[in-house]
Structure formats: C-alpha cells, structure tokens
Design a protein around this motif. Structure first.
Motif, PDB file in Angstrom:
ATOM      1  N   GLN A  21       0.839  -1.192   0.000  1.00  0.00           N
ATOM      2  CA  GLN A  21       0.000   0.000   0.000  1.00  0.00           C
ATOM      3  C   GLN A  21       0.879   1.248   0.000  1.00  0.00           C
ATOM      4  OE1 GLN A  21      -3.192  -0.160  -0.849  1.00  0.00           O
ATOM      5  NE2 GLN A  21      -4.235   0.182   1.073  1.00  0.00           N
ATOM      6  N   LEU A  22       0.517   2.211  -0.860  1.00  0.00           N
ATOM      7  CA  LEU A  22       1.215   3.486  -0.904  1.00  0.00           C
ATOM      8  C   LEU A  22       0.316   4.543  -0.274  1.00  0.00           C
ATOM      9  CD1 LEU A  22       2.719   3.410  -4.511  1.00  0.00           C
ATOM     10  CD2 LEU A  22       3.836   2.869  -2.356  1.00  0.00           C
ATOM     11  N   PHE A  23       0.804   5.147   0.787  1.00  0.00           N
ATOM     12  CA  PHE A  23       0.028   6.163   1.478  1.00  0.00           C
ATOM     13  C   PHE A  23       0.625   7.533   1.193  1.00  0.00           C
ATOM     14  CE2 PHE A  23      -0.352   2.291   3.979  1.00  0.00           C
ATOM     15  CZ  PHE A  23      -1.733   2.176   4.043  1.00  0.00           C
ATOM     16  N   ASP A  33      -8.585  -1.102   2.172  1.00  0.00           N
ATOM     17  CA  ASP A  33      -8.189  -0.413   3.411  1.00  0.00           C
ATOM     18  C   ASP A  33      -8.469  -1.266   4.643  1.00  0.00           C
ATOM     19  OD1 ASP A  33      -7.355   1.725   1.903  1.00  0.00           O
ATOM     20  OD2 ASP A  33      -9.189   2.892   2.186  1.00  0.00           O
ATOM     21  N   LYS A  34      -9.592  -1.993   4.621  1.00  0.00           N
ATOM     22  CA  LYS A  34      -9.915  -2.856   5.761  1.00  0.00           C
ATOM     23  C   LYS A  34      -8.897  -3.990   5.886  1.00  0.00           C
ATOM     24  CE  LYS A  34     -14.907  -1.986   5.299  1.00  0.00           C
ATOM     25  NZ  LYS A  34     -15.107  -1.251   6.559  1.00  0.00           N
ATOM     26  N   ILE A  35      -8.494  -4.552   4.763  1.00  0.00           N
ATOM     27  CA  ILE A  35      -7.484  -5.610   4.798  1.00  0.00           C
ATOM     28  C   ILE A  35      -6.139  -5.045   5.240  1.00  0.00           C
ATOM     29  CG2 ILE A  35      -6.248  -7.301   3.381  1.00  0.00           C
ATOM     30  CD1 ILE A  35      -8.774  -7.556   1.671  1.00  0.00           C
ATOM     31  N   ALA A  36      -5.849  -3.815   4.828  1.00  0.00           N
ATOM     32  CA  ALA A  36      -4.589  -3.185   5.238  1.00  0.00           C
ATOM     33  C   ALA A  36      -4.511  -3.023   6.755  1.00  0.00           C
ATOM     34  CB  ALA A  36      -4.438  -1.832   4.552  1.00  0.00           C
ATOM     35  N   GLN A  37      -5.632  -2.768   7.397  1.00  0.00           N
ATOM     36  CA  GLN A  37      -5.646  -2.658   8.855  1.00  0.00           C
ATOM     37  C   GLN A  37      -5.254  -3.980   9.512  1.00  0.00           C
ATOM     38  OE1 GLN A  37      -6.081   0.034  10.779  1.00  0.00           O
ATOM     39  NE2 GLN A  37      -6.225   1.305   8.945  1.00  0.00           N
ATOM     40  N   LEU A  38      -5.691  -5.088   8.912  1.00  0.00           N
ATOM     41  CA  LEU A  38      -5.307  -6.396   9.443  1.00  0.00           C
ATOM     42  C   LEU A  38      -3.798  -6.601   9.346  1.00  0.00           C
ATOM     43  CD1 LEU A  38      -8.135  -8.643   7.931  1.00  0.00           C
ATOM     44  CD2 LEU A  38      -7.909  -7.891  10.295  1.00  0.00           C
ATOM     45  N   TYR A  39      -3.216  -6.146   8.257  1.00  0.00           N
ATOM     46  CA  TYR A  39      -1.779  -6.316   8.093  1.00  0.00           C
ATOM     47  C   TYR A  39      -0.984  -5.384   9.002  1.00  0.00           C
ATOM     48  CZ  TYR A  39      -1.863  -9.755   4.406  1.00  0.00           C
ATOM     49  OH  TYR A  39      -2.016 -10.932   3.708  1.00  0.00           O
ATOM     50  N   LYS A  40      -1.550  -4.265   9.378  1.00  0.00           N
ATOM     51  CA  LYS A  40      -0.889  -3.427  10.378  1.00  0.00           C
ATOM     52  C   LYS A  40      -0.805  -4.158  11.718  1.00  0.00           C
ATOM     53  CE  LYS A  40      -1.895   1.187   8.534  1.00  0.00           C
ATOM     54  NZ  LYS A  40      -2.588   2.482   8.773  1.00  0.00           N
ATOM     55  N   ASN A  41      -1.871  -4.871  12.056  1.00  0.00           N
ATOM     56  CA  ASN A  41      -1.845  -5.675  13.279  1.00  0.00           C
ATOM     57  C   ASN A  41      -0.794  -6.777  13.197  1.00  0.00           C
ATOM     58  OD1 ASN A  41      -3.941  -4.089  14.193  1.00  0.00           O
ATOM     59  ND2 ASN A  41      -5.529  -5.608  13.762  1.00  0.00           N
ATOM     60  N   ASP A  80       0.534 -14.464  23.457  1.00  0.00           N
ATOM     61  CA  ASP A  80       0.294 -13.027  23.317  1.00  0.00           C
ATOM     62  C   ASP A  80      -0.136 -12.675  21.894  1.00  0.00           C
ATOM     63  OD1 ASP A  80       1.013 -12.760  25.937  1.00  0.00           O
ATOM     64  OD2 ASP A  80       3.089 -12.160  25.510  1.00  0.00           O
ATOM     65  N   ALA A  81       0.446 -13.348  20.922  1.00  0.00           N
ATOM     66  CA  ALA A  81       0.058 -13.103  19.533  1.00  0.00           C
ATOM     67  C   ALA A  81      -1.394 -13.506  19.297  1.00  0.00           C
ATOM     68  CB  ALA A  81       0.981 -13.875  18.594  1.00  0.00           C
ATOM     69  N   LEU A  82      -1.800 -14.654  19.856  1.00  0.00           N
ATOM     70  CA  LEU A  82      -3.191 -15.094  19.715  1.00  0.00           C
ATOM     71  C   LEU A  82      -4.138 -14.105  20.374  1.00  0.00           C
ATOM     72  CD1 LEU A  82      -5.293 -17.201  18.923  1.00  0.00           C
ATOM     73  CD2 LEU A  82      -4.783 -18.403  21.053  1.00  0.00           C
ATOM     74  N   ALA A  83      -3.788 -13.631  21.565  1.00  0.00           N
ATOM     75  CA  ALA A  83      -4.636 -12.674  22.268  1.00  0.00           C
ATOM     76  C   ALA A  83      -4.745 -11.366  21.493  1.00  0.00           C
ATOM     77  CB  ALA A  83      -4.085 -12.421  23.672  1.00  0.00           C
ATOM     78  N   TYR A  84      -3.653 -10.932  20.917  1.00  0.00           N
ATOM     79  CA  TYR A  84      -3.671  -9.669  20.155  1.00  0.00           C
ATOM     80  C   TYR A  84      -4.547  -9.802  18.914  1.00  0.00           C
ATOM     81  CZ  TYR A  84      -1.928  -5.297  18.205  1.00  0.00           C
ATOM     82  OH  TYR A  84      -1.841  -4.017  17.712  1.00  0.00           O
ATOM     83  N   ARG A  85      -4.448 -10.938  18.220  1.00  0.00           N
ATOM     84  CA  ARG A  85      -5.297 -11.148  17.044  1.00  0.00           C
ATOM     85  C   ARG A  85      -6.779 -11.147  17.425  1.00  0.00           C
ATOM     86  NH1 ARG A  85      -2.463 -15.918  13.323  1.00  0.00           N
ATOM     87  NH2 ARG A  85      -1.008 -14.555  12.190  1.00  0.00           N
ATOM     88  N   GLN A  86      -7.110 -11.834  18.506  1.00  0.00           N
ATOM     89  CA  GLN A  86      -8.516 -11.914  18.892  1.00  0.00           C
ATOM     90  C   GLN A  86      -9.055 -10.570  19.368  1.00  0.00           C
ATOM     91  OE1 GLN A  86      -8.502 -15.099  21.769  1.00  0.00           O
ATOM     92  NE2 GLN A  86      -8.660 -16.694  20.192  1.00  0.00           N
ATOM     93  N   LYS A  87      -8.197  -9.768  19.958  1.00  0.00           N
ATOM     94  CA  LYS A  87      -8.649  -8.481  20.471  1.00  0.00           C
ATOM     95  C   LYS A  87      -8.729  -7.418  19.379  1.00  0.00           C
ATOM     96  CE  LYS A  87      -7.588  -4.905  23.908  1.00  0.00           C
ATOM     97  NZ  LYS A  87      -6.664  -4.487  24.996  1.00  0.00           N
TER      98      LYS A  87
END
Length: 486
Positions: A43-45, A343-351, A364-371
């Motif tokens: 993504q180019l911002f 943009d919605k998919i890009a937010q997932l990749y930021k996580n 911790d990675a599992l908890a972060y994904r679920q949250k």
C-alpha cells in the motif's frame, strides 16, 4: 409491443453494453499494469496530504525555501547503508575471497638517488577482478613402487569419486547443479562457457553428470518431504512448467505443474505432477494432520474434503492476499467500494506487523489477534454482506466476483484468528517458488518429464539452503563428499 416497452428494452441493452465496456476497460487496465505498471502489492500512502497539485490553476503562490546548508565537500544522503557497499575507503569482502597482492615499484627506489629514500609504509587500493570460467585439472600423480627383492609392483589407488568411473570432481558436479538451480544458467550455456575456457566436454556428458548427481540427492529430498508433511502448518501452491513432448503436435510441450509445499521449519519441497488435478495434492498430503494454507483454488477444498472423509484431521486456511487481489482488479469500475475493502485488509496487516515487531510469545500473539483483528474481520464480512445486497451489481462486475470470492471462503479466511501459527497469506511460499518462473525464463522448458521431476528435487534442496542461510554450493560439496565415505 408498446413504445415504452421498446424504450425499456433499449435502455436495458445500453446498460448492459456500458457494463461490458467498463469490464473491458478494467481488463485493459489490468494488462497495462502487468506490462508497464508496478507489480508490488504494498500500500502506498500519501505522506504529504496537504500538498497541492503540481499543475494547480490557483493564482496563489506558495513560497518554498529551496536553500540547503551543505558542508564543504560533504553531502548527506538519504540512502540507508548496510555496511557492505563499495565506497571510497575500499572494497569490503570476507575472508573466503582469495586475494592477490601486486607490488607497484616506486621510481624513487630505482636510480642514482635511491639511497636517499626508504619505505616507511604502504598504501593499498582494492579492486574487484574476475577470471572467465575458472576450471582446474586435478592431476593425481601416483608413484609406481617396486619391491627390490620380490620384484613386485604396487601403485596407491586414486581417491574415490562420488560418481564411479566419472572424471568430474565433486566440485564440478556441485557447480553445475548450483549454476542451473540457483543462477538459472542452462547446461548449454555452461557448456559454451567450458569451451570458451578451453575444456571440451560433450553436452550429453554434462546432462548425464547432473542427472546422476541429482539422483544421489533423492533420499535427502524424500527425508525433507517427510519432514514437511509432519508440519503443523503447511502452505501449498502450484506453478506451471513445460515438460515432455506431446504425442500429437510437432514441437509442442506438455503443460505440467510443480506443487511446492512449505513446512514449519523453513523447508520447501517441489513435488511434480503431470496435471493440476486434486489427486496429486491428495496423494502428497496423505497422512498430514494440521492446517493447510493455500490460495482459493477449488482443488485444495476438494483435497481437504477427501482427507477429512474418515476423520477430520486437516483444517483449511486461505490467503488474504489472493482475496485482496480481487478487489484490486475492481478498482477501476468500483473505486470507492474496492478501496474500502483494501483499506480494511490493510488494517489487518498493520496488526500483523505489530505482532511481528513487538510480540514474541505465541499466547500473546493469539490474544492480540482476537482483540484487534477479530473485530476487523467481523466488520469486513458484515460490509461484504451489505455490498452483496446491492441491486446495481451485475455478475460480470469485478466487485461482484471479489465479494463472492471472500464470502465463499469466510471460514477459511478466519482460521488465522484462532491459530497464531497460521500466516494470513502464502507470501512466504510465493517468494520461495519464484525460482521456477525465473528459471523458466532461461531454460523455457524441461525436455522430459523425468527432467522436470529431477529439477524439483534439486530446487527443493537449493531453496531450502537459502531459507536456512546455508551456502548451496558448500552444502552440495559436503553432501557429495559425505556420500563417498558411505
């Protein structure tokens, strides 16, 4: 037929034609991007959101300070250096690179006034040189010993070779395979390089050496494949390769496929099949228990269903990047909706980037994904449902295809939320299998189906070496030397 009905029919036809024109424009735009545009999916911002248009017609003049302070003879560069560049201070290399010292005589030390000068030090200038096709003939000279009293003659045996009766050293066989597999240099080019270097060997002999060398590696490949099948998370894809001649059609080659598999331990195996049907994937995955990560190809869904007929042992996960590509193709016709999905998919990749950079524990990675990611995924599929209710979307619309693609794979796309070991995409596999299309641009095809299978064996070990940060040439030399001791 009434005039109003005729007008409605004509209006419907016009709308259908306009829709077709938009689809054709989208296809043309996609082909132009493949030929001339950027291939990266990053993504180019716009970091300069307040910047106006370069060709704005406003009369207002923006004052820009173009002056910069530059120190004498020094100019700061924005380029980030990693310490391996060639610069003014010399050439950087490691201890494995051979060096040759060339002494430059000083004119002052020769002549009548030489006694007035002395050497107080040296200055060195490094230059990188190359020798064309460096080959060496190893001559093992063995003494013939005669016993003076018994009059018997003995000669020490020559060192054993990896291929019995072959006059190619291990280093040459490993070099042939690395040049073909890593640097994609076909054997006919290597043959030409040997001739230019004064070594005259037939091309058929080179082919024979490489084939026999690869067959020696087959047990290692099979062990590598077994290790991959024992993985908890396995990524799989397919890539085409022309191999073997068709029985009908002069000069035409068969379309065959490599099915690369990527395991937990950064290992890859290129299995080969004459078709793209699901039976090959089913046979290769026999005994696999875990999560299979793939693209949206229907053969994988069928494979998982077959494997789970007796007992559900395989979970199917699909790639978010392949889903994103469908929305990317719809940008021309549906720019607002398609960009919203991207943009919605890009937010997932930021996580995912945050997890990669900041989190080390699996829990911790599992908890972060679920949250953080699970609410985004729920919101995304709610948005998909709303978009599919639109009455203005025709089946030919690229956005309709994108929405249907992700809607049919909701369960598979959500697998990564409950399993931290599962990646969101198959990018790691696509990077590893890139050696096949890169090599295909050079050797175009494999002359036989056996050659394609052997190429898969070779690339499995060479790419795995790269993934493990092992020098492929050193690895093959060590393996072949080890085989001579068995």
């Amino acid at each position: 037929m009434k005039i109003t009905e005729i007008n409605q029919l004509q209006q419907t036809k016009i709308q259908a034609l306009e829709e077709d024109i938009l689809v054709f424009k989208q296809q043309l735009d996609w082909f132009k991007r493949q030929l001339f545009g950027r291939k990266s999916e990053k993504q180019l911002f716009d970091k300069l959101g307040a910047q106006g248009s370069l060709f704005a017609t406003d009369k207002a003049v923006v004052s820009i300070d173009t002056s910069t302070d530059i120190k004498a003879h020094k100019r700061k560069s924005n380029k980030q250096l990693n310490g391996d560049e060639v610069n003014d201070t010399g050439l950087r290399f490691d201890a494995s690179v051979p060096t040759k010292v060339i002494d430059i005589p000083a004119p002052e030390l020769q002549g009548d006034d030489a006694e007035h000068y002395e050497i107080i030090g040296y200055k060195e200038t490094n230059r990188l040189a190359q020798q064309p096709g460096s080959y060496t003939i190893l001559i093992y000279r063995r003494p013939i010993v005669r016993h003076k009293r018994e009059q018997t003659v003995k000669t020490p045996s020559a060192p054993s070779n990896v291929l019995e009766g072959c006059y190619a050293d291990v280093s040459l066989i490993a070099g042939l395979m690395v040049d073909k597999g890593v640097y994609h240099l076909p054997l006919y080019r290597q043959h030409q390089r040997m001739i230019d270097s004064g070594v005259h060997i037939s091309r058929a002999t080179l082919i024979n050496w490489v084939q026999k060398g690869i067959e020696l590696l087959r047990p290692i490949y099979q062990a590598n494949l077994k290790s991959i099948i024992n993985s908890q998370t396995l990524a799989m894809d397919e890539v085409p390769i022309k191999a073997g001649r068709k029985s009908k059609g002069k000069g035409k080659m068969k379309q065959t496929y490599f099915w690369p598999m990527f395991g937990d331990n950064n290992e890859i195996a290129f299995t080969w099949s004459s078709s793209r049907g699901f039976l090959h994937a089913q046979n290769q995955l026999e005994g696999f228990t875990g999560t299979l990560l793939t693209d949206g190809y229907a053969a994988y869904s069928k494979t998982v269903a077959k494997l789970n007929e007796k007992e559900k042992t395989v979970t199917h996960a699909t790639c978010w990047v392949h889903a994103r590509r469908y929305f990317d193709r719809a940008l021309l016709i549906e720019p607002i909706a398609a960009q919203a999905a991207i943009d919605k998919i890009a937010q997932l990749y930021k996580n995912e980037k945050h997890i990669k950079d900041k989190i080390t524990e699996v829990s911790d990675a599992l908890a972060y994904r679920q949250k953080h990611s699970e609410p985004l995924v729920t919101e995304f599929f709610n948005w998909v449902y709303e978009q599919r209710q639109r009455t203005d979307l025709t089946p030919q619309n690229p956005l309709s295809k994108a929405l249907n693609y992700v809607n049919e794979r909701q369960v598979e796309l959500k697998v990564f939320l409950s399993n931290p070991a599962v990646a969101m995409d198959t990018n790691h596999l696509e990077r590893a299998l890139r050696v096949i299309p890169m090599g295909r641009k050079n050797y175009l095809f494999c002359w036989s189906e056996l050659g394609a299978e052997q190429l898969g064996i070779l690339q499995s070990l060479l790419v795995t070496c790269r993934l493990q940060e092992i020098n492929p040439y050193h690895y093959l030399v060590d393996v072949c030397n080890g085989l001579m001791k068995l």
